[in-house]
Design a protein around this motif. Structure first.
Motif, short mmCIF file in Angstrom:
data_model
loop_
_atom_site.label_atom_id
_atom_site.label_comp_id
_atom_site.label_asym_id
_atom_site.label_seq_id
_atom_site.Cartn_x
_atom_site.Cartn_y
_atom_site.Cartn_z
N GLY A 1 34.37 33.29 -33.82
CA GLY A 1 34.30 33.65 -35.43
C GLY A 1 33.95 35.05 -35.29
N TYR A 2 33.73 36.16 -34.00
CA TYR A 2 33.00 37.26 -34.83
C TYR A 2 34.22 38.67 -34.28
CZ TYR A 2 28.82 35.08 -35.49
OH TYR A 2 27.49 33.95 -35.64
N ASP A 3 34.34 39.33 -35.51
CA ASP A 3 35.26 40.18 -35.12
C ASP A 3 34.28 41.30 -33.37
OD1 ASP A 3 36.74 42.70 -34.44
OD2 ASP A 3 36.47 43.06 -36.99
N LEU A 4 35.02 41.46 -32.59
CA LEU A 4 34.38 41.74 -31.59
C LEU A 4 34.35 43.72 -31.53
CD1 LEU A 4 34.63 41.28 -27.87
CD2 LEU A 4 36.63 42.73 -28.51
N ASP A 5 34.87 44.20 -32.58
CA ASP A 5 34.74 45.44 -32.75
C ASP A 5 33.63 45.46 -33.14
OD1 ASP A 5 36.60 46.21 -31.60
OD2 ASP A 5 38.26 46.28 -33.34
N SER A 6 32.78 44.69 -34.36
CA SER A 6 31.55 44.56 -34.76
C SER A 6 29.81 44.11 -34.50
CB SER A 6 31.46 43.97 -36.02
OG SER A 6 31.83 42.06 -35.57
N LEU A 7 30.95 43.76 -32.76
CA LEU A 7 29.74 43.32 -31.92
C LEU A 7 28.89 44.36 -31.48
CD1 LEU A 7 31.47 40.33 -29.92
CD2 LEU A 7 29.45 40.47 -32.10
N PRO A 8 27.91 43.92 -31.37
CA PRO A 8 26.31 45.34 -30.96
C PRO A 8 26.84 45.56 -29.40
CG PRO A 8 25.15 43.75 -31.57
CD PRO A 8 26.90 43.49 -31.86
N GLU A 9 26.58 46.04 -28.71
CA GLU A 9 26.35 46.28 -27.53
C GLU A 9 25.53 45.53 -27.44
OE1 GLU A 9 26.01 50.12 -26.35
OE2 GLU A 9 28.42 51.00 -26.36
N ALA A 10 24.34 45.16 -27.34
CA ALA A 10 23.45 44.36 -26.94
C ALA A 10 23.79 43.32 -26.95
CB ALA A 10 22.40 44.32 -27.65
N VAL A 11 24.77 43.04 -27.49
CA VAL A 11 25.76 41.66 -27.43
C VAL A 11 27.23 41.86 -26.16
CG1 VAL A 11 27.57 39.91 -27.96
CG2 VAL A 11 25.35 40.61 -29.30
N THR A 12 27.69 42.54 -26.02
CA THR A 12 29.01 42.80 -25.28
C THR A 12 28.28 43.19 -23.93
OG1 THR A 12 28.86 45.12 -26.15
CG2 THR A 12 30.79 43.27 -27.18
N GLY A 13 27.51 44.38 -24.44
CA GLY A 13 27.40 45.15 -22.76
C GLY A 13 26.36 44.17 -22.27
N ARG A 14 25.18 43.18 -22.35
CA ARG A 14 24.66 42.14 -21.10
C ARG A 14 24.87 40.94 -21.11
NH1 ARG A 14 18.89 43.45 -25.15
NH2 ARG A 14 19.24 45.87 -25.70
N ARG A 15 26.28 40.76 -22.29
CA ARG A 15 25.95 39.26 -22.31
C ARG A 15 28.01 38.87 -21.21
NH1 ARG A 15 23.15 35.90 -25.12
NH2 ARG A 15 24.02 34.33 -22.76
N LEU A 16 28.19 40.69 -20.89
CA LEU A 16 29.60 40.38 -20.02
C LEU A 16 29.34 41.38 -19.03
CD1 LEU A 16 31.65 41.14 -23.43
CD2 LEU A 16 31.06 39.22 -22.55
N SER A 17 30.07 41.95 -18.25
CA SER A 17 29.93 42.26 -17.25
C SER A 17 32.39 43.04 -17.20
CB SER A 17 29.59 42.32 -15.75
OG SER A 17 28.26 42.50 -15.88
N PHE A 18 32.13 44.41 -16.61
CA PHE A 18 33.14 44.48 -16.66
C PHE A 18 32.98 45.86 -15.59
CE2 PHE A 18 36.32 48.26 -17.11
CZ PHE A 18 37.33 47.21 -17.78
N VAL A 19 34.32 45.46 -14.49
CA VAL A 19 34.32 46.79 -13.09
C VAL A 19 35.87 46.37 -13.27
CG1 VAL A 19 33.26 44.98 -11.41
CG2 VAL A 19 33.34 46.76 -11.30
N ASP A 20 35.72 47.45 -12.75
CA ASP A 20 37.59 47.98 -12.51
C ASP A 20 37.36 48.64 -10.95
OD1 ASP A 20 36.99 50.65 -12.83
OD2 ASP A 20 38.15 50.72 -14.41
N GLY A 21 38.57 49.67 -10.21
CA GLY A 21 38.61 49.74 -9.60
C GLY A 21 37.86 51.65 -9.14
N ALA A 22 38.26 52.28 -9.93
CA ALA A 22 37.46 53.61 -10.54
C ALA A 22 35.96 53.13 -10.82
CB ALA A 22 38.77 54.20 -11.38
N ALA A 23 35.65 52.43 -10.92
CA ALA A 23 34.01 52.24 -11.53
C ALA A 23 32.81 53.04 -11.06
CB ALA A 23 33.44 50.88 -11.50
N TYR A 24 32.50 54.80 -12.03
CA TYR A 24 31.39 55.49 -11.68
C TYR A 24 30.21 54.90 -10.65
CZ TYR A 24 29.10 59.93 -12.03
OH TYR A 24 29.18 61.16 -11.74
N LEU A 25 29.76 55.69 -10.55
CA LEU A 25 28.65 55.18 -9.65
C LEU A 25 27.26 56.51 -9.58
CD1 LEU A 25 29.58 53.84 -5.78
CD2 LEU A 25 28.50 52.10 -8.42
N PHE A 26 26.73 56.25 -11.05
CA PHE A 26 25.46 57.70 -10.58
C PHE A 26 24.97 57.93 -9.39
CE2 PHE A 26 26.12 54.78 -14.82
CZ PHE A 26 26.12 56.19 -15.76
N GLY A 27 24.41 59.33 -9.34
CA GLY A 27 23.30 60.14 -8.75
C GLY A 27 22.14 59.60 -8.60
N GLY A 28 21.55 59.44 -7.43
CA GLY A 28 20.45 58.60 -6.72
C GLY A 28 20.52 57.29 -5.40
#
Length: 626
Positions: free
Chosen positions: A151-178
């Motif tokens: 019942g919620y518009d995906l574009d309006s959801l904060p990243e505190a929802v999408t970024g914590r409750r979902l995980s996305f990964v693809d073949g070109a995922a970036y890795l940070f130095g460290g």
């Protein structure tokens, strides 16, 4: 940050990165402000000194004029004061012109950082309510239509929802130095944890930083705090998190890599005294095992009385590894105690000649090779950009000999010689006489080195852990014999057996978390990069795991095995997987088949495997029908 933008939004680490940028901007502002204050003070001092003498002259003259003793003094004083009056007015006008110029330049710059698709800052609020248990990764704006979940518009959801409750990964995922561990926990860094009671000085420092950030219109986050969301990983403390990370690496089949990275790790024995003691016990076991299996010739052990042809000349002279910069690189050939020991053993000229012979050989071999050729790494004497300089040096010696070289040029040749390993580079530059004199110089250097400088070298001692050596080298206490085809494989097996017998494999894997993967993960293979990105997505235990062609670098068997293992580990939780291998569809309960971006078929796998279906056609085309 630009290259890793997808990962930043997918894992809700926007505030971590924003906090880092704000901190850097604050530090830059502080530096510029301090420069301005010092420049202003110097300018004030210069102006004061420049005007002090005229001020005294005119003031005294004015007093005399008032007293009627000197009329001309009053006139001169008035003229001088009038002449100096326009100066501050002119500076004020110049300042206003500069302000207007900066304002004109500022506006177009700001326009570049305010594109139409810029995310609403409310979507990056750290305390937004977690409304959902799962959704599709909202990483791309919709070009048409709308997408909603629960019942919620995906574009309006904060990243505190999408970024914590979902995980996305693809073949070109970036890795940070460290480190490898830093990249694994990156998906858990959503917001700073409370640091508890702070001392007054630190509290005041944070208050000043926050006030400055808000004055500039920036958000403020405590970048020095612990940002790891332990609860998201299903753990309560750092020790449990380490176990979680190792288990996740094991799930994505990175445990062997982690073990190898751990063997190549270095650690401070004072920080991990228990582990250092166990490694020394493993060293003793290793020595005995080599003798029992009659494999002693595979490792040339360190002996203070013997020259080790599988180690560099520098390592042989120091009989240890450098900790201080005074014993590294360009500084070592110039060290007075070492030069004195070399002179006493009549080695200075010999090392220069060895360096010259190496330079000649390298110039001849590398003259026509492009930068990055494997030979540069194999010999590791001269970088591609240094070749012209050494070529000039070689030509100079052909005309005037070694006597015509400057002190700096002599040290450059000595540096080449000190990096030489006889058994690896095989230029036949070391004979028995030279070996004996190097051992003699080694003893003289150790005897004369001041006590205050001894901490700058980690000496090889049979009963001590060497903090500058890798964990594996501490077990070997020597060097693998070059030229033995089966040496590495045999030695690795013996070490692994010993570590498992002593229950150290797990601790070695934990040390592997400290492995530096390089900028963008360049020190990892493509398969390792994809496995690490997948592990990072799994660590935070998302409600919905979204995978898009994330294992393209793996062979078919590994891909199938790893996909099956992840699905079993994710049993009872959502998985949305975009496949590039149709045969893997049989591992899933529900399948959706798309063609030209449109859904053409969906349902349970069993119901779609019938003849004439889109899925059966795909399976047949991939050679996996039936």
């Amino acid at each position: 940050m630009v290259a890793g933008g997808v990962e930043i939004h997918a894992h809700d680490t926007s505030n971590l990165e924003r906090g880092d940028v704000v901190k850097r901007l604050g530090e830059i502002f502080g530096i510029r402000y301090e420069i301005f204050r010092r420049k202003f003070f110097v300018k004030f001092l210069n102006n004061f000194l420049a005007q002090l003498t005229p001020f005294i002259f005119y003031s005294v003259g004015g007093v005399l004029a008032i007293q009627g003793q000197l009329d001309i003094g009053a006139l001169v004083a008035v003229i001088a004061a009038y002449k100096d009056l326009p100066s501050p007015i002119k500076e004020l006008i110049d300042w206003d012109q500069q302000r207007l110029d900066v304002q004109i330049k500022y506006e177009p710059v700001i326009e570049q950082f305010a594109p139409p698709v810029l995310l609403d800052s409310k979507r990056q609020a750290v305390d937004a309510e977690p409304l959902l248990a799962g959704a599709v990764a909202a990483l791309e704006p919709l070009t048409s239509g709308n997408l909603s979940i629960g019942g919620y518009d995906l574009d309006s959801l904060p990243e505190a929802v999408t970024g914590r409750r979902l995980s996305f990964v693809d073949g070109a995922a970036y890795l940070f130095g460290g480190s490898l561990g830093d990249n694994l926990v990156y998906s858990l860094k959503h917001a700073p944890n409370d640091r508890g009671e702070l001392d007054p000085e630190e509290r005041e420092r944070l208050h000043d930083l926050e006030r400055e950030a808000h004055s500039a219109g920036n958000p403020f986050f405590d970048t020095d705090a612990d940002w790891i969301d332990y609860a998201a990983a299903g753990v309560s403390n750092l020790d449990e998190l380490r176990e979680k990370l190792i288990d996740t690496c094991r799930l994505v089949e990175m445990d062997d890599d982690l073990y190898r990275f751990g063997l190549a790790a270095r650690f401070d024995p004072e920080t991990y005294p228990g582990l250092a003691a166990k490694v020394l016990e493993a060293r003793s076991d290793f020595t005995k095992r080599l003798a029992e299996e009659d494999e002693e010739e595979l490792v040339v052990r360190f002996d203070p009385e013997q020259f080790n042809a599988n180690a560099s000349l520098a390592e042989n002279l120091l009989f240890g590894l450098p900790l201080d910069d005074a014993f590294k690189g360009d500084a070592l050939p110039a060290h007075p105690v070492l030069r004195e020991a070399l002179k006493e053993a009549d080695l200075l000229d010999d090392l220069e000649k060895i360096g010259l012979q190496i330079a000649r050989t390298m110039v001849e071999i590398f003259a026509d090779l492009p930068p990055g050729h494997p030979f540069f790494e194999q010999f590791s004497f001269i970088e591609a950009e240094e070749l012209p300089e050494f070529k000039t040096l070689v030509v100079k010696t052909e005309k005037g000999g070694l006597a015509g070289l400057s002190d700096e040029e002599e040290r450059r040749l000595m540096k080449l010689a000190l990096n030489y390993i006889e058994e690896r580079h095989r230029l036949s530059l070391i004979d028995d006489s030279l070996e004996e004199r190097i051992v003699k110089a080694r003893k003289a250097f150790a005897e004369r080195l001041p006590e205050a400088e001894r901490d700058g070298i980690a000496f090889y001692e049979p009963e001590s852990y060497n903090a500058a050596a890798t964990l594996q080298d501490n077990i070997l206490f020597g060097r693998l014999a070059h030229g033995q085809a089966r040496a590495d494989e045999t030695i690795q097996k013996i070490i692994l057996d010993i570590l498992e017998e002593r229950g150290l494999r797990h601790e070695v894997m934990a040390m592997g978390m400290e492995y530096d993967i390089g900028f963008g993960g360049k020190r990892l293979s493509n398969a390792q990069q994809q496995k690490l990105a997948l592990a990072r997505a799994l660590v935070k235990e998302p409600d919905l795991l979204i995978v898009s062609n994330a294992m393209t670098a793996l062979d078919g068997t590994s891909h199938h095995r790893l996909t099956k293992a992840i699905l079993e580990a994710r049993a009872g939780r959502g998985v949305l997987w975009a496949l590039h291998r149709p045969d893997l569809a049989t591992l899933f309960g529900e399948v959706a088949v798309l063609r030209d971006g449109r859904l053409v078929e969906s349902g349970e796998v069993k119901s779609l495997e019938k003849e004439g279906s889109e899925l059966s056609a795909l399976l047949a085309s991939s050679g996996s029908a039936g």
